[in-house]
Design an enzyme around this catalytic site. Structure first.
Site, short mmCIF file in Angstrom:
data_model
loop_
_atom_site.label_atom_id
_atom_site.label_comp_id
_atom_site.label_asym_id
_atom_site.label_seq_id
_atom_site.Cartn_x
_atom_site.Cartn_y
_atom_site.Cartn_z
N LYS A 87 65.88 52.83 122.85
CA LYS A 87 64.56 53.45 123.00
C LYS A 87 63.59 52.46 122.39
O LYS A 87 63.49 52.33 121.18
CB LYS A 87 64.55 54.78 122.25
CG LYS A 87 63.60 55.84 122.80
CD LYS A 87 62.13 55.48 122.77
CE LYS A 87 61.49 55.60 121.41
NZ LYS A 87 60.11 55.06 121.40
N GLY A 90 61.37 50.12 111.88
CA GLY A 90 60.06 50.77 111.99
C GLY A 90 59.56 51.21 110.63
O GLY A 90 59.81 50.55 109.62
N SER A 91 58.89 52.36 110.61
CA SER A 91 58.25 52.81 109.37
C SER A 91 59.27 53.43 108.42
O SER A 91 60.29 53.99 108.85
CB SER A 91 57.18 53.85 109.71
OG SER A 91 57.76 54.99 110.30
N GLY A 129 62.24 56.12 109.27
CA GLY A 129 63.57 55.60 108.93
C GLY A 129 64.31 56.51 107.97
O GLY A 129 65.50 56.80 108.16
N GLU A 163 65.72 49.14 109.07
CA GLU A 163 64.92 48.02 108.56
C GLU A 163 63.48 48.52 108.51
O GLU A 163 62.89 48.79 109.55
CB GLU A 163 65.09 46.83 109.52
CG GLU A 163 64.48 45.58 109.03
CD GLU A 163 65.00 45.23 107.66
OE1 GLU A 163 64.17 45.07 106.77
OE2 GLU A 163 66.23 45.18 107.48
N CYS A 180 57.11 42.50 109.52
CA CYS A 180 57.71 43.14 108.35
C CYS A 180 57.80 42.14 107.21
O CYS A 180 57.79 42.51 106.04
CB CYS A 180 59.07 43.74 108.68
SG CYS A 180 60.19 42.63 109.48
N GLU A 219 52.08 49.41 102.22
CA GLU A 219 52.05 48.52 103.39
C GLU A 219 50.83 48.82 104.26
O GLU A 219 50.62 49.96 104.65
CB GLU A 219 53.33 48.69 104.21
CG GLU A 219 53.40 47.72 105.38
CD GLU A 219 54.77 47.72 106.07
OE1 GLU A 219 55.40 46.67 106.10
OE2 GLU A 219 55.18 48.78 106.57
#
Ligand code: NAI
Ligand code: MG
Length: 493
Positions: free
Chosen positions: A176, A229-230, A234, A251, A285, A385
């Site tokens: 996805k 992703g975020s 996650g 990650e 990232c 972030e």
């Protein structure tokens, strides 16, 4: 305007999703440009893709690993040939400048090539047994259908570096991709298919995270989830996966520092901070978002960094004069500007930038002025972030204080130090809380043959890239063969 539709790829066929709310794919450099529409997938589409993966699994796992590897090798070659084509689409969808986009495709090709080689090293071990006449060895087997959920910021490289180890290990895949970059995900899947991946082995479902992504995580026949992703999503996926007994690899976010000490080559440090902070619009990232600078070189660093920020040329990434693209979409742009406001409210002192870049044509896109500001280590903008072209400078008195500030965040992906002192370098290696670190080089990057990932809230589960990546997609099996011909003696426990 384009009414191009980005479809799903299930069991070897391109099919629309069964949802009724397609997602407009806009060029973030000019929101008037509609690239196409990403199909809207529901749980039913995910179920169909998983079914296809289950059906194809037996034949794929029986395909010798080196043969699976050869398909990946061919995919790597095709990616190289298609660098320009995929790079241009990547720039239009994601916004990064063409040189960065082409660099990403080439990087993805290298990763796929490296995993292709690993297919010939899918070794187990023979291990001496303590029991007489017993042969003991280990062997690796695939998990079955695995799910990959990927973000928009490296829409070519991240899918490529997850798909390749999953396939090499003998799994079938449902991916996805990010809803912001459906065309690039489509091109990645097409390239693997053109290289010879059989129907059902690699399936793609396009669409939203909350529907298609969530079903992939919940599906009982998906044995592992690899997510980038975020941190918010996650951690949720990790909890859901754990409850279902799935293997999960995440990650997530970062707040990567560059430490610049009094004995640093300041010019080099500034070049690294500018590249890591403003490169790819700060949407890596591994982006550098904090410069932790010792007071002896603070003035020189800030003045040179301000020059570097002023030299950045925001614009459409297809224009060769541009050196920095836009935020990927309105949500991400909104987040950056929310943080610019939060920082100002907290008392951050803006040196350069701090606002939207909207002169002339820029007004049609999601551009932000590269921003340099002085912050206090306790501010939210020094700890959270932002994922935009915003560099926070934190002054410190000593190396010890620099390490303390560097480690005082929830994240731990990557970091960098600029110093000439070898003792300091090794102290730094021991004490910094990041999964990767650089000495006298930028925080960004990662090579195929080395593990990639972070600690603390940045990483969950085994690392990506390197041999570790293959491990995530394999089950170890231990085999004891007794060739003594009788019931074995000795200690049985
Ligand atoms: P996100 O985590 O929402 O999206 C990443 C992927 O997860 C997309 O494919 C999305 O469709 C999917 N997803 C979203 N919700 C899901 C759910 N409930 N179940 C399953 N899948 C789901 O990230 P987003 O919204 O694009 O960016 C938000 C922030 O995350 C960024 O501002 C940045 O701070 C961070 N981020 C970090 C990345 C990294 O490289 N580590 C990459 C992208 C974002
Ligand atoms: Mg999101």
């Amino acid at each position: 305007m384009s009414d191009r539709q980005f479809l799903n790829y299930i069991d070897g066929a391109w099919v629309p999703g069964s949802g009724s709310d397609p997602i407009a794919d806009l060029n973030p450099a000019d929101l008037r440009k509609v690239i196409g529409y990403c199909t809207d997938s529901t749980a039913d589409d995910v179920d169909a893709a998983v079914e296809a993966g289950k059906k194809a699994f037996a034949a794929w796992r029986a395909t010798p690993a080196p043969v699976r590897g050869r398909i990946c090798r061919d995919a790597a070659r095709l990616f190289e040939e298609r660098t320009e084509e995929i790079g241009r689409v990547l720039t239009m969808e994601e916004g990064k400048v063409l040189a960065e986009a082409k660099g990403e495709v080439l990087k993805g090709a290298v990763l796929v090539e490296w995993f292709a080689g690993e297919a010939r090293r899918l070794n187990g071990e023979t291990v001496p047994s303590e029991i007489p006449n017993t042969f003991a060895y280990t062997t690796r087997q695939p998990l079955g259908v695995v799910g990959l959920i990927t973000p928009w910021n490296f829409p070519m490289a991240i899918p490529a570096w997850k798909i390749a180890p999953a396939l090499v290990a003998g799994n079938t895949v449902v991916i996805k991709g990010a809803e912001q970059t459906p065309w690039v995900t489509e091109l990645v899947v097409k390239t693997f298919v053109d290289a010879g991946v059989p129907p059902g082995v690699l399936n793609m479902v396009q669409g939203r995270g909350a529907t298609a992504g969530a079903r992939l995580v919940a599906h009982p026949d998906v044995h592992a989830i690899s997510f980038t992703g975020s941190t918010e999503i996650g951690e949720m996926i990790y909890a859901q996966g754990a409850a279902l007994g799935k293997r999960v690899q995440c990650e997530l976010g970062g707040k990567n520092p560059i430490i610049v000490l009094d004995d640093a080559d300041v010019g080099m440090a500034v070049a690294a901070a500018a590249k890591g902070g403003f490169g790819s619009t700060g949407q890596r990232c591994t982006a550098t978002s904090r410069s932790i600078v010792q007071r002896g070189v603070l003035d020189e660093f800030v003045s040179k960094m301000a020059d570097a920020a002023r030299a950045v040329v925001p614009g459409d990434g297809l224009d060769p004069a541009t050196t920095m693209g836009p935020s990927v979409d309105s949500d991400q742009f909104g987040k950056v500007h929310e943080y610019l406001q939060i920082g100002k409210d907290e008392g951050a002192e803006v040196v350069v930038g701090g606002s939207r870049a909207s002169d002339g044509e820029l007004g049609h896109g999601l551009f932000t002025q590269p921003t340099l500001w002085m912050v206090d280590r306790s501010m939210r903008v020094a700890r959270e972030e932002i994922f935009g072209p915003v560099m926070s400078v934190v002054p410190v008195d000593s190396f010890d204080e620099a390490i303390e500030v560097a480690n005082a965040v929830d994240y731990g992906l990557t970091s960098s130090i600029y110093t000439q002192d070898v003792n300091t370098v090794f102290q730094y290696v021991d004490r910094i809380e990041t999964g990767m670190l650089h000495v006298n080089s930028p925080t960004i990057g990662g090579e195929a043959q080395l593990p990639f990932g972070g600690i603390k809230k940045t990483g969950i589960g085994p690392r990506e890239m390197g041999t570790q990546a293959i491990d995530f997609f394999c089950e170890w099996k231990v085999v004891y063969i007794d060739y003594g011909g009788g019931m074995r003696g000795g200690n049985l426990y």
